[in-house]
Design an enzyme around this catalytic site. Structure first.
Site, short mmCIF file in Angstrom:
data_model
loop_
_atom_site.label_atom_id
_atom_site.label_comp_id
_atom_site.label_asym_id
_atom_site.label_seq_id
_atom_site.Cartn_x
_atom_site.Cartn_y
_atom_site.Cartn_z
N CYS A 1 4.91 12.30 6.36
CA CYS A 1 4.61 13.13 7.52
C CYS A 1 3.54 14.15 7.18
CB CYS A 1 5.87 13.87 7.97
SG CYS A 1 7.32 12.83 8.20
N ARG B 1 -1.79 9.15 6.00
CA ARG B 1 -0.47 9.20 5.38
C ARG B 1 0.50 8.18 5.96
NH1 ARG B 1 1.93 14.24 3.40
NH2 ARG B 1 0.35 15.38 2.25
N TRP C 1 6.79 10.34 10.28
CA TRP C 1 7.16 9.02 9.76
C TRP C 1 8.68 8.96 9.82
CZ3 TRP C 1 9.62 6.97 5.28
CH2 TRP C 1 9.33 5.62 5.01
N ASN D 1 8.53 18.20 7.07
CA ASN D 1 8.42 17.02 6.22
C ASN D 1 9.61 17.02 5.26
OD1 ASN D 1 5.94 16.64 7.39
ND2 ASN D 1 4.75 17.11 5.56
N GLY D 2 10.20 15.86 5.00
CA GLY D 2 11.30 15.78 4.05
C GLY D 2 12.57 15.27 4.69
N GLU E 1 0.23 -6.51 -8.66
CA GLU E 1 -0.56 -5.62 -7.82
C GLU E 1 -1.28 -6.41 -6.72
OE1 GLU E 1 -2.42 -2.17 -6.32
OE2 GLU E 1 -0.56 -2.59 -7.39
N LYS F 1 -0.71 -5.81 -2.68
CA LYS F 1 -1.78 -5.53 -1.73
C LYS F 1 -1.75 -6.51 -0.56
CE LYS F 1 -3.21 -1.97 -3.41
NZ LYS F 1 -1.80 -1.78 -3.67
N GLU G 1 1.24 -5.68 1.73
CA GLU G 1 1.13 -4.38 2.38
C GLU G 1 0.27 -4.42 3.63
OE1 GLU G 1 1.31 -0.66 -0.67
OE2 GLU G 1 -0.36 -2.03 -0.98
N HIS H 1 11.33 -21.81 -13.72
CA HIS H 1 12.67 -21.24 -13.73
C HIS H 1 13.10 -20.76 -12.35
CE1 HIS H 1 13.09 -21.47 -18.08
NE2 HIS H 1 11.85 -21.01 -18.17
N LYS I 1 1.35 6.96 2.96
CA LYS I 1 0.50 7.12 1.79
C LYS I 1 1.20 7.88 0.68
CE LYS I 1 -3.28 6.88 -0.60
NZ LYS I 1 -3.65 5.59 -1.18
#
Length: 609
Positions: free
Chosen positions: A2, A27, A74, A98-99, A481, A485, A488, A504, A604
């Site tokens: 947020c 964000r 958010w 925020n939080g 990574e 990406k 996401e 396996h 973010k």
């Protein structure tokens, strides 16, 4: 996550608040709102969706005012909708937050028992109600905020106004960032310096449990016990130009192409022809690092993958035992800490809640010391660490990290070389590794020239729903990574495996509809990887291979494509091979029409657990 912007000024603040919210859109968020205080009344507008939707509502019926607060949310408690959007109001009070407040349910039940009626599902409205209740009992706004935050458990950064005290904004922080912007005849609060860069570059970074009381003419900061405290004013080096897209279609594309300069900046004045320069970890760093006998690396997401690469480097070249752990897991188990172990926290923002909490937890576990690798000099992680090494990536707006990763790798490579030299790495090999590292910006620049070929590869993935990534050795974290990406920003389900694990389990998924993306640098594990690729071909899978230019790989036929990359040497190859994987994810997402810079459900800077 947020975003918060607040202002006490001599001018109409709503346009300033909206500009600040737009600067925080990177964000990630799902609703937006603002509240402005004018002539003893609070005017509020909120909307689900983007800031532009809320701005349209405001412009349809604008309201003046020189004091205000604004927020991008958010969702945590309650679905994204107007009722759950901030600011929240109770009586004379409006608040943004925020939080996460962990004891909100008990507080809410107590308030309901006293007759308070709630209009949202959020934990935030509970705080507004408590502050209003304290003000009704006779406390001023600052004292009411102090009384309220003493009752809270969890994380918060808040900005509060009250119609009873026009011209004043009170902010408080615990476990989430908040800063003060210092102007001339106006002052601001923000969750990020980028929210304020259009109005001031003079910043006060609040410490944990600080409470800030701002008016247009003054700033006063208090501790949790109500005592006045002093905090330094810093000049931010951030510029408005740094957060513009320029010629690029998306911030992510811009940031991918900024990597040569960002890595060069990270290496500048830290490495020369004869090796890593002294004291890059501070005046006390050399002495502490000579006593290192092991390393624990703690991080989240992309930073965690950078830590996995560093594990290979540190164990091979510095001959140190290394463990790498996700911060959210580390906190809740009793890790064994051998004598002489260095705790390394990696975070782009320096405010990642789990990483910050893990570093604080490390204090009681007996580490030799803490090292922060971070992109934000005044962040909590940096301020609380014993040693720090800044990455100099500059602002990263796209939610999916790109230049944060490669600059973290550059910083971790410096740490590796420093420790390796101290521990007796053969001089010729040390100089070879240093030379490779100095060449990293140019090697990344060359990899970026492959963009037209990567666009062609992206055509193979746009209609797929799944993908497998394979890598061996130090390239396995690179595969992780690349997989992250792709999922996401394109929303294609992707998984990464060490190539030797293919038989396996994951091989059961391989058929003509399952593309397999493999990272194949030249090296001792190449022949092993070739065998894994044959297993894919034998089952009709489509191969997209990112191969070193010197690697001998046969043609994959109609069901495969090989893209040749000059890795620049075994040491820096992980950073170089990451770049075309970033480009692949980006162009697949563009072709699929997703929101590249603000992918759904993601934020973010993750400042809550």
């Amino acid at each position: 996550m947020c975003g918060i912007v607040a202002a006490a000024a001599q001018r109409d603040v709503a346009p300033l608040l909206i500009v600040g919210l737009k600067a925080l859109e990177y964000r990630g968020y799902d609703s937006a709102g603002l509240a402005v205080l004018d002539r003893g009344e609070i005017h509020r507008v909120r909307a689900k969706g983007k800031v532009r939707e809320m701005e349209s509502l405001y412009l349809a019926d604008p309201f003046p005012g020189s004091t205000g607060i604004a927020h991008t949310r958010w969702a945590t408690h309650g679905v994204p909708n107007e009722a759950n959007a901030h600011p929240h109001m109770a009586g004379s009070v409006a608040l943004v937050h925020n939080g996460i407040i962990e004891n909100y349910a008990a507080l809410r039940a107590d308030l309901q028992a006293r007759g308070h009626e709630f209009t949202s599902e959020t934990d935030t409205e509970v705080m507004a109600a408590l502050i209003n209740e304290h003000m009704e009992s006779g406390l001023g706004l600052r004292e009411a905020v102090l009384a309220t935050v003493r009752e809270l458990e969890g994380a918060y950064a808040i900005a509060v106004v009250s119609s009873k005290e026009p011209g004043r904004v009170v902010g408080a922080r615990h476990g989430a960032p908040l800063l003060v912007g210092v102007g001339i005849g106006e002052h601001f609060l923000g969750s990020d310096a980028q929210a304020l860069i259009q109005v001031t570059n003079k910043i006060i970074y609040l410490d944990e449990d600080d409470v800030a009381d701002i008016t247009r003419d003054s700033v006063a900061i208090y501790s949790l016990d109500g005592e006045r405290v002093q905090r330094s004013v810093h000049e931010s080096e951030l510029s408005a130009d740094a957060v513009e897209r320029g010629e690029f279609r998306h911030y992510m594309q811009k940031e991918i192409f900024e990597q040569p300069n960002a890595v060069a900046a990270t290496l500048e004045a830290r490495i020369g022809p004869h090796g890593v320069l002294p004291s890059i970890f501070g005046v006390d760093g050399d002495e502490l690092l000579t006593r290192v006998r092991g390393v624990h690396i703690i991080a989240c997401g992309t930073s965690y993958h950078a830590g996995l690469v560093a594990k290979y480097w540190l164990e091979e070249h510095a001959r140190l035992p290394v463990s790498v752990e996700v911060a959210s897991e580390y906190r809740y188990r009793e890790a064994v800490v051998p004598d002489g172990t260095l705790f390394v926290a990696i975070s782009q923002s320096g405010e990642t809640a789990d990483t910050l909490a893990a570093m604080r937890e490390s204090r009681r576990r007996g580490y030799l010391g803490t090292l922060a690798i971070c992109n934000v000099p005044e962040s909590s992680v940096v301020r609380e660490a014993d040693l720090k090494l800044m990455t100099r990536a500059g602002p990263e707006i796209g939610v999916a990290s790109t230049k944060a990763f490669t600059t973290q790798l550059a910083a971790l490579a410096l740490l590796t070389l420093h420790l390796a030299q101290q521990r007796g790495l053969e001089r010729g090999r040390y100089i070879d590794l240093c030379t490779q590292l100095q060449h990293m910006p140019r090697a990344i620049e060359n990899a970026l020239k492959l963009e037209p070929q990567v666009i062609a590869l992206a055509e193979h993935l746009i209609h797929r729903q799944h993908a497998l990534f394979l890598g061996r050795g130090v390239q396995y974290p690179v595969a992780l990574e690349g997989s992250l990406k792709l999922k996401e920003i394109s929303y294609i389900h992707a998984e990464a495996y060490p190539a030797g694990e293919l038989k396996h389990g994951p091989l059961a998924l391989v058929d003509e509809d399952m593309p397999v993306i493999a990272v194949a640098p030249n090296g001792p594990l190449l022949d092993k990887l070739k065998s894994n690729l044959q297993e894919v071909r034998a089952r009709g899978g489509e191969l997209l291979v990112f191969a070193d230019g010197e690697a001998s790989l046969e043609n994959h036929g109609a069901r495969g494509v090989t893209l040749r990359i000059n890795g620049g040497g075994d040491f820096i190859a992980p950073a170089v091979f990451t770049v075309p994987l970033q480009l692949l994810a980006y162009h697949v997402a563009v072709l699929r029409g997703t929101d590249v810079d603000q992918p759904r459900n993601l934020a973010k800077s993750v400042t809550v657990e």
